[in-house]
Design a protein around this motif. Structure first.
Motif, short mmCIF file in Angstrom:
data_model
loop_
_atom_site.label_atom_id
_atom_site.label_comp_id
_atom_site.label_asym_id
_atom_site.label_seq_id
_atom_site.Cartn_x
_atom_site.Cartn_y
_atom_site.Cartn_z
N GLU A 1 -4.60 -7.87 0.19
CA GLU A 1 -4.59 -6.47 -0.25
C GLU A 1 -4.85 -5.50 0.90
OE1 GLU A 1 -7.45 -6.34 -3.45
OE2 GLU A 1 -5.83 -6.55 -4.91
N TRP A 2 -5.39 -6.03 2.03
CA TRP A 2 -5.65 -5.24 3.22
C TRP A 2 -6.03 -6.18 4.35
CZ3 TRP A 2 -10.39 -6.28 5.21
CH2 TRP A 2 -11.37 -6.73 4.31
N SER B 1 -4.46 -2.05 7.71
CA SER B 1 -3.17 -2.07 7.02
C SER B 1 -3.37 -2.36 5.55
CB SER B 1 -2.25 -3.13 7.62
OG SER B 1 -1.07 -3.27 6.83
N PRO B 2 -2.61 -1.72 4.68
CA PRO B 2 -2.64 -2.06 3.25
C PRO B 2 -1.97 -3.40 2.96
CG PRO B 2 -1.71 0.14 3.61
CD PRO B 2 -1.78 -0.54 4.93
N ASP C 1 1.08 -3.97 2.79
CA ASP C 1 2.14 -3.70 1.82
C ASP C 1 3.41 -4.46 2.17
OD1 ASP C 1 1.76 -1.86 4.00
OD2 ASP C 1 3.43 -0.67 3.28
N GLY D 1 -3.93 1.72 -0.03
CA GLY D 1 -4.41 0.60 0.76
C GLY D 1 -5.76 0.89 1.41
N ARG E 1 -8.46 0.48 -1.13
CA ARG E 1 -8.84 -0.93 -1.35
C ARG E 1 -9.73 -1.42 -0.23
NH1 ARG E 1 -3.27 -1.24 -2.62
NH2 ARG E 1 -2.81 -2.32 -0.65
#
Length: 367
Positions: free
Chosen positions: A243-244, A256-257, A259, A278, A281
């Motif tokens: 998730e990150w 970073s997220p 993604d 992100g 989170r």
């Protein structure tokens, strides 16, 4: 203007430049790059870390094969491009399946308690953690040194890089490809498709149906570093659920997220909403408020349907060679894939095992 070569490589990222460099000792090579300089897209936007256990079984094999070169790239007249970093994966109760999946088949990685994890990265919220794992051998990669080393080696061997040369047309006649790019014409019996997010687009120009290379956007941001002694020595640390992730980066904190948003091939930029979600989170997992983003960016990670790279001649068309689908593993697998591409193009014996070579073949999608 018209130029001839033994091999034309389309794409001036580390995949294309690395392959061209490894080809250049035994073949005349021309690299065609759309931008005004090589390395403008994914290569220049990498998280720049070598993680031996990152990816599926095929990628882990490529990681292992690349490690000796990254540690001692003597052919490029370089010393090691690696430096110590480490990777810490952390998991709450809901993330345990992802952590166990990562550990399955992993080597050189140790389980940690939440207390040990917080000793390594003091901003982690210990109360949210139930497990962690640490890979001490994960290392930062000096991407620019490696990339420039490949470029120097390519040019030393007489290879050339044509910039501002987007491919406009491809055709094959009497065993020779004719490539129109940037208003000029190039000819060679072999074309290497190292065009990253545009790999299926280039295949279409050659009259081939797509394999299914999907570009995915990955976003990152630079935050001020926490004012904690020893921050620069922290490992990359990440949620096992992806998730990150975050790592020290030249006196700042890169977050970073993680993604993976499917997009069309383009010059990627950060999506503010994706980045905000992100960072939220990340902020929930640490005792460190996100007060300012110093800068942000995005790059494209391009995956084949099975998330393994695609390397080899297309069985539907003589002389069309795929070097694509490296996903988020392109830098750390570049040494193995560059050598493999050169070996296959020139008909040399491959250093990789036959099972791995078969798992990379474009033919797996075309049967």
């Amino acid at each position: 203007m018209s130029e001839t070569a033994d091999v034309i490589v389309v794409g001036g990222g580390i995949a294309g430049i690395g392959a061209a460099a490894m080809l250049s000792g035994d073949a005349k090579v021309i690299v065609l790059e759309t931008e005004d300089a090589p390395g403008r897209h994914s290569t220049g936007r990498s998280a720049a870390i070598f993680i031996r256990n990152y990816g599926n079984a095929v990628l882990r094999s490529l990681n292992a094969a690349s490690a000796p070169f990254l540690e001692s790239p003597e052919i490029l007249d370089l010393t090691s491009v690696l430096s110590p970093r480490g990777e810490l994966l952390v998991a709450g109760e809901e993330d345990l399946p992802e952590l166990e999946a990562y550990l399955d088949g992993a080597v050189g990685i140790e389980r940690m308690t939440p207390e040990q994890a917080v000793e390594l990265v003091p901003i982690l919220r210990k109360e949210l953690l139930v497990a962690a794992a640490y890979e001490p051998d994960a290392q930062d990669i000096d991407v620019d040194r490696l990339f420039q080393g490949y470029i120097r080696y390519l040019r030393h061997n007489g290879g050339t890089i044509a910039t501002k040369a987007p491919v406009e047309a491809l055709s094959r006649d009497n065993g020779v490809w004719t490539v129109t790019a940037g208003g000029d014409t190039y000819q060679a019996p072999i074309v290497v498709n190292a065009s990253g997010a545009w790999a299926d687009v280039l295949a279409g120009l050659a009259g081939l149906s797509p394999i299914g290379i999907q570009p995915m956007r990955r976003t990152a941001a630079i935050l001020p570093a926490p004012e904690i002694e020893g921050f620069d020595r922290w490992p990359l640390f990440a949620a096992a659920s992806e998730e990150w992730y975050a790592k020290p980066e030249a006196g700042t904190l890169m977050v970073s997220p993680a993604d993976e948003d499917p997009v069309d091939p383009h010059d990627a930029w950060a999506d503010d909403m994706v980045l905000a979600e992100g960072l939220y989170r990340f902020e929930q997992a640490v005792n460190y408020p996100v007060t300012r983003v110093e800068r942000s960016w995005a790059g494209l990670r391009s995956f084949a349907p099975d998330r393994s790279p695609v390397v080899g001649f297309d069985p539907r068309c003589d002389g069309f060679f795929w070097l694509a689908g490296q996903g988020g593993y392109g830098i750390q697998t570049a040494p193995a894939l560059s050598t493999l591409a050169a070996d296959l193009c020139l008909g040399r014996d491959c250093g990789l095992d036959a099972e791995t070579v078969s798992a990379l073949s474009p033919g797996r999608f075309l049967s």
